[in-house]
Design an enzyme around this catalytic site. Structure first.
Site, PDB file in Angstrom:
ATOM      1  N   CYS A  24     -91.103 -30.958 -15.771  1.00  0.00           N
ATOM      2  CA  CYS A  24     -91.914 -30.318 -14.894  1.00  0.00           C
ATOM      3  C   CYS A  24     -93.197 -29.777 -15.794  1.00  0.00           C
ATOM      4  O   CYS A  24     -93.194 -30.098 -17.024  1.00  0.00           O
ATOM      5  CB  CYS A  24     -91.121 -28.779 -14.449  1.00  0.00           C
ATOM      6  SG  CYS A  24     -90.893 -27.723 -15.790  1.00  0.00           S
ATOM      7  N   HIS A  86     -88.900 -20.711 -22.259  1.00  0.00           N
ATOM      8  CA  HIS A  86     -88.269 -19.863 -21.392  1.00  0.00           C
ATOM      9  C   HIS A  86     -88.870 -18.376 -21.458  1.00  0.00           C
ATOM     10  O   HIS A  86     -88.280 -17.379 -21.064  1.00  0.00           O
ATOM     11  CB  HIS A  86     -86.771 -19.588 -21.966  1.00  0.00           C
ATOM     12  CG  HIS A  86     -86.254 -21.158 -21.869  1.00  0.00           C
ATOM     13  ND1 HIS A  86     -85.847 -21.808 -23.059  1.00  0.00           N
ATOM     14  CD2 HIS A  86     -85.783 -21.838 -20.776  1.00  0.00           C
ATOM     15  CE1 HIS A  86     -85.373 -23.005 -22.749  1.00  0.00           C
ATOM     16  NE2 HIS A  86     -85.400 -23.037 -21.276  1.00  0.00           N
ATOM     17  N   CYS A 108     -93.567 -20.907 -20.128  1.00  0.00           N
ATOM     18  CA  CYS A 108     -93.937 -21.445 -19.146  1.00  0.00           C
ATOM     19  C   CYS A 108     -94.851 -20.499 -18.288  1.00  0.00           C
ATOM     20  O   CYS A 108     -94.475 -19.161 -18.172  1.00  0.00           O
ATOM     21  CB  CYS A 108     -92.805 -21.922 -18.131  1.00  0.00           C
ATOM     22  SG  CYS A 108     -93.320 -22.659 -16.415  1.00  0.00           S
ATOM     23  N   HIS A 136     -78.936 -15.804 -20.341  1.00  0.00           N
ATOM     24  CA  HIS A 136     -79.786 -16.780 -20.238  1.00  0.00           C
ATOM     25  C   HIS A 136     -81.226 -16.447 -20.981  1.00  0.00           C
ATOM     26  O   HIS A 136     -81.565 -15.196 -20.784  1.00  0.00           O
ATOM     27  CB  HIS A 136     -80.132 -17.525 -19.026  1.00  0.00           C
ATOM     28  CG  HIS A 136     -80.934 -18.858 -18.770  1.00  0.00           C
ATOM     29  ND1 HIS A 136     -82.417 -18.690 -18.893  1.00  0.00           N
ATOM     30  CD2 HIS A 136     -80.622 -19.850 -18.413  1.00  0.00           C
ATOM     31  CE1 HIS A 136     -82.691 -19.740 -18.799  1.00  0.00           C
ATOM     32  NE2 HIS A 136     -81.832 -20.729 -18.764  1.00  0.00           N
ATOM     33  N   GLU A 138     -84.219 -16.985 -20.691  1.00  0.00           N
ATOM     34  CA  GLU A 138     -85.286 -16.359 -19.673  1.00  0.00           C
ATOM     35  C   GLU A 138     -84.873 -14.959 -19.075  1.00  0.00           C
ATOM     36  O   GLU A 138     -85.979 -14.155 -19.102  1.00  0.00           O
ATOM     37  CB  GLU A 138     -85.607 -17.285 -18.512  1.00  0.00           C
ATOM     38  CG  GLU A 138     -86.646 -16.924 -17.559  1.00  0.00           C
ATOM     39  CD  GLU A 138     -86.683 -18.075 -16.265  1.00  0.00           C
ATOM     40  OE1 GLU A 138     -87.247 -17.657 -15.274  1.00  0.00           O
ATOM     41  OE2 GLU A 138     -86.599 -19.216 -16.424  1.00  0.00           O
ATOM     42  N   THR A 176     -86.300 -18.344 -12.811  1.00  0.00           N
ATOM     43  CA  THR A 176     -86.989 -19.458 -12.006  1.00  0.00           C
ATOM     44  C   THR A 176     -86.409 -20.832 -12.184  1.00  0.00           C
ATOM     45  O   THR A 176     -86.790 -21.482 -10.977  1.00  0.00           O
ATOM     46  CB  THR A 176     -88.373 -19.932 -12.939  1.00  0.00           C
ATOM     47  OG1 THR A 176     -87.838 -20.489 -14.196  1.00  0.00           O
ATOM     48  CG2 THR A 176     -89.268 -18.693 -13.165  1.00  0.00           C
ATOM     49  N   CYS A 206     -89.251 -21.758  -9.280  1.00  0.00           N
ATOM     50  CA  CYS A 206     -90.529 -22.517  -9.617  1.00  0.00           C
ATOM     51  C   CYS A 206     -90.288 -23.625  -8.883  1.00  0.00           C
ATOM     52  O   CYS A 206     -89.487 -24.070  -7.970  1.00  0.00           O
ATOM     53  CB  CYS A 206     -90.390 -23.003 -11.179  1.00  0.00           C
ATOM     54  SG  CYS A 206     -89.769 -24.476 -11.664  1.00  0.00           S
ATOM     55  N   SER A 234     -78.767 -26.299 -19.682  1.00  0.00           N
ATOM     56  CA  SER A 234     -79.913 -26.230 -18.535  1.00  0.00           C
ATOM     57  C   SER A 234     -79.562 -25.832 -17.336  1.00  0.00           C
ATOM     58  O   SER A 234     -78.941 -26.312 -16.543  1.00  0.00           O
ATOM     59  CB  SER A 234     -80.453 -27.675 -18.443  1.00  0.00           C
ATOM     60  OG  SER A 234     -81.450 -27.956 -17.348  1.00  0.00           O
TER      61      SER A 234
END
Length: 345
Positions: A24, A86, A108, A136, A138, A176, A206, A234
């Site tokens: 992405c 992240h 991001c 995680h 993020e 996201t 996202c 992931s």
């Protein structure tokens, strides 16, 4: 795209190749940032956590001189440190500043958007329900923006454990890279408990995560087996495995690369689906297709549900140094992509 193996007498079936798949815009930006930093400053360039969640990408960058660390205190004072795609919490930024680290923020921009939402809702004294997975990176970064206001909701089944101060001042935001369907089910259950629950101003999941899930939903009902190329850590890759099963695939597997393919998976299979997570370079997908061709699946048909044309500018700290060095922003633009200059605060 169609690759035909009509000359092969041993062709057993076809491959449906999902599109969009792979990198992405946020992943592309982060990986290129590390590559350009290594080119411009030379090794070592330190990276906090994995720049993106892909084993091959991390190993490739490490071979070029990137040094991956878990925390800022592992980085020599005054050295250069890249924040991963992240995102990080304000505490991590403060720690890096205290060590006089020269930081490059490769977060991001879509993750940064969620951080800004968290800050705004916290300043308005809302209870913020962050739909995502505890642990995680993020989620840790987003929660760190307003830990006294944010609680993580891991799944629809966790909704019953949510406690808020004022049921009329509650808002949800999300990681996201989640399953769209599971997230919406979590929101539905939250709204049953808290009818005044407010939505974020725009989708937090996202565009790339959504697009890859839509493509898999389209091809999965036609597939006996669906392979998702992506690493175990992931989140969006793991979600694709689940989405394929939910959409009707007979079986679904996640692999890091072609060497993990088990021929026994394809017993009696006539159609194999292939996709890849948002942090997976296309070279890994090519290798998977080559291995499938060896197993008799040489006819490849692309199943496209969207065309992605978004790209993000490199982190501003890096762009400034590249420009000062006469390079400007040398990143090659992909055909058909439009630039969007969105920079983290």
């Amino acid at each position: 795209m169609t690759l035909t193996a009509t000359d092969r007498p041993d062709v057993r079936g076809r491959v449906l190749l999902a599109a969009p798949r792979g990198y992405c815009a946020g992943v592309d930006r982060a990986v290129v940032a590390v590559e350009k930093a290594l080119d411009h400053y030379g090794a070592p360039v330190y990276v906090r956590k994995e720049i993106v969640h892909n084993k091959y990408v991390v190993e490739t960058l490490a071979a070029r001189g990137a040094v991956f660390v878990d925390e800022t205190d592992e980085v020599p004072e005054g050295a250069r440190l890249v924040f991963s795609a992240h995102g990080v919490s304000p505490a991590v930024r403060a720690s890096a500043e205290a060590r006089s680290l020269q930081t490059i923020d490769a977060t991001c921009p879509l993750v940064t958007k969620v951080h800004k939402e968290a800050v705004r809702f916290a300043s308005d004294d809302f209870d913020i329900l962050l739909i995502g997975h505890d642990g995680h990176e993020e989620v840790e970064g987003t929660q760190g923006e307003a830990p006294e206001h944010i609680q993580v909701v891991n799944s629809p089944d966790a909704v019953d454990d949510v406690v808020v101060r004022d049921p009329e001042r509650v808002v949800w935001i999300s990681q996201t890279t989640l399953s769209v369907d599971e997230t919406m089910e979590t929101v539905r259950r939250l709204r049953e408990r808290f009818p005044h629950l407010q939505d974020p101003p725009s989708d937090d999941i996202c565009y790339a995560t959504q697009n890859r899930q839509v493509a898999v939903k389209k091809l999965a009902p036609q597939c006996d087996v669906v392979l998702t190329v992506g690493s175990a850590n992931s989140s969006n890759s793991v979600r694709l495995v689940e989405v394929a099963l939910d959409a009707g695939a007979r079986s679904s597997y996640r692999i890091d690369g072609a060497d993990e393919i088990d021929p026994a998976w394809f017993a009696g299979a006539s159609t194999v689906g292939v996709t890849s997570g948002a942090s997976v370079p296309e070279v890994l997908v090519d290798a998977v297709l080559a291995r499938l061709a060896e197993l008799g699946y040489g006819d490849v048909e692309e199943v496209r549900t969207a065309t992605e044309d978004l790209m993000f500018s490199l982190p501003r700290e890096l762009r400034a140094d590249l420009k000062a060095g006469g390079a400007g922003d040398p990143r090659p633009r992909r055909d058909g992509r439009r630039a969007l200059s969105v920079q983290p605060v």
